[in-house]
Design an enzyme around this catalytic site. Structure first.
Site, PDB file in Angstrom:
ATOM      1  N   HIS A   4      28.231  37.076  30.278  1.00  0.00           N
ATOM      2  CA  HIS A   4      29.075  37.309  31.261  1.00  0.00           C
ATOM      3  C   HIS A   4      30.485  37.990  31.039  1.00  0.00           C
ATOM      4  O   HIS A   4      31.589  37.591  31.209  1.00  0.00           O
ATOM      5  CB  HIS A   4      29.455  36.076  32.226  1.00  0.00           C
ATOM      6  CG  HIS A   4      28.350  35.284  32.892  1.00  0.00           C
ATOM      7  ND1 HIS A   4      27.453  36.221  33.539  1.00  0.00           N
ATOM      8  CD2 HIS A   4      28.144  33.925  33.134  1.00  0.00           C
ATOM      9  CE1 HIS A   4      26.445  35.400  34.210  1.00  0.00           C
ATOM     10  NE2 HIS A   4      26.977  34.222  33.892  1.00  0.00           N
ATOM     11  N   HIS A  11      29.487  34.245  40.865  1.00  0.00           N
ATOM     12  CA  HIS A  11      28.643  33.027  40.475  1.00  0.00           C
ATOM     13  C   HIS A  11      29.144  31.677  41.027  1.00  0.00           C
ATOM     14  O   HIS A  11      29.182  30.751  40.544  1.00  0.00           O
ATOM     15  CB  HIS A  11      29.225  33.045  38.798  1.00  0.00           C
ATOM     16  CG  HIS A  11      28.308  32.246  37.866  1.00  0.00           C
ATOM     17  ND1 HIS A  11      27.941  30.925  38.198  1.00  0.00           N
ATOM     18  CD2 HIS A  11      27.689  32.840  36.874  1.00  0.00           C
ATOM     19  CE1 HIS A  11      27.106  30.884  37.067  1.00  0.00           C
ATOM     20  NE2 HIS A  11      26.933  31.684  36.357  1.00  0.00           N
ATOM     21  N   GLU A  21      22.770  34.534  41.613  1.00  0.00           N
ATOM     22  CA  GLU A  21      23.734  35.648  41.092  1.00  0.00           C
ATOM     23  C   GLU A  21      22.844  37.070  41.415  1.00  0.00           C
ATOM     24  O   GLU A  21      22.099  37.211  40.702  1.00  0.00           O
ATOM     25  CB  GLU A  21      24.179  35.388  39.842  1.00  0.00           C
ATOM     26  CG  GLU A  21      24.683  34.106  39.235  1.00  0.00           C
ATOM     27  CD  GLU A  21      24.527  33.896  38.075  1.00  0.00           C
ATOM     28  OE1 GLU A  21      25.096  34.476  37.227  1.00  0.00           O
ATOM     29  OE2 GLU A  21      23.831  32.945  37.665  1.00  0.00           O
TER      30      GLU A  21
END
Length: 326
Positions: A89, A159, A293
């Site tokens: 991420h 998210h 996601e």
């Protein structure tokens, strides 16, 4: 300073934080009253500590990158390895940790921006990103855009962890999930894709007709298809352009359809939760919510056969994800 924004439309209220361009609450109208359907932290300090990416906008590159290393136009770049030896991420100082600037907001929409300098978390090029959140009758959406002054990679997503029975109501084992994806990307034990794109046919990852998450998880464990006791898998969504990625239905009957133009959908069942305090004051058990996601494929810069995630000067990255109650 972190700003708190409130958006509202018929049957929906969205609460946003400028820190991480984060969805903190997603309240929907039901016959029993308002119900928050996403997980969130009880205090700002937990968002600042980036515990679990709850509701955050993640980037520059969502999901994992092998060995925290990419090659862009022949040049190798070493990235921040915040999940050693890999990156997840966007690195430890990724977009979810940054204060986004609120450009403008009205009752039904808000637009935020972030400038990521050249070398941020090891990525090349200065990237200017925007996130526009909107609410409408019984739904919401986000549109991300990005431009760069040098070749780089970009893969942005939101998210949120969904529990359609209500935040803090228990686990999501009795949620039924249908995914419009006939293939998935197998991974190594550390979550890095092998590079294969495999059919879901005949596996516990076949959600095309809809499966209860708890029952599917038990079958996947038997087939050794789970990660850390649950799902953490990228599905290759059938079709192109904006189309339905998945449909989630809670035990109470509330449904949510997610649509996007992205090629992939990461499904993560939140098996790491172990008593964290949520926005309602309830503590989260394992599988307190499922993260859905929309995304480019994990580790795409290191797999030429995956959908391209390179962004060059003069191009605009743009993607939209829509959440519609049903």
């Amino acid at each position: 300073m972190t700003e708190l924004l409130h958006l509202s439309a018929e049957g929906v209220r969205l609460e946003l934080l400028s820190l991480g361009a984060t969805m903190r609450r997603f309240d929907v109208a039901t016959a029993e009253g308002w119900r928050n359907i996403i997980l969130g932290h009880s205090q700002l300090a937990d968002y600042q500590a980036n515990l679990g990416f709850l509701g955050a906008s993640v980037g520059r590159f969502a999901n994992r990158i092998d060995q925290a290393r990419i090659t862009v136009e022949g040049q190798v770049y070493e990235l921040d390895a915040n999940e050693p030896p890999n990156q997840v991420h966007g690195g430890g100082g990724g977009f979810s940790r940054c204060e986004w600037r609120v450009l403008e907001s009205e009752q039904t929409w808000a637009e935020l921006s972030l400038t990521s300098p050249d070398g941020d978390q090891g990525f090349p090029g200065q990237v200017r990103a925007t996130a526009r959140f909107e609410v409408f009758s019984h739904g919401a959406q986000v549109t991300y855009t990005a431009t760069t002054d040098a070749p780089t990679v970009v893969n942005l997503t939101t998210h949120p962890y969904f529990n359609l029975d209500g935040e803090g109501s228990g686990n999501i084992d009795h949620h039924r999930l249908q995914i419009a994806g006939s293939h998935f990307t197998p991974t190594r034990p550390d979550g890095i894709p092998t590079g294969e794109v495999r059919t879901v046919s005949g596996t516990a990852l076949d959600f095309r007709d809809g499966e209860f998450l708890g029952a599917a998880r038990l079958r996947a464990e038997a087939e050794q298809l789970t990660r850390n006791g649950g799902f953490d898998h990228n599905f290759a969504i059938d079709g192109a352009d904006v189309r339905r990625h998945c449909r989630l239905v809670g035990a109470t009957g509330l449904g949510l359809e997610i649509s996007s133009d992205q090629p992939g959908l990461q499904v993560y069942t939140g098996d790491h939760f172990a008593g964290e305090l949520g926005t309602s004051g309830q503590r989260y058990p394992a599988r307190a919510g499922v993260a859905l996601e929309t995304q480019g494929f994990p580790d795409a810069p290191n797999h030429p056969g995956f959908p391209n995630t390179v962004l060059r000067p003069g191009q605009e990255y743009r993607t939209t994800t829509r959440w519609q109650l049903c």
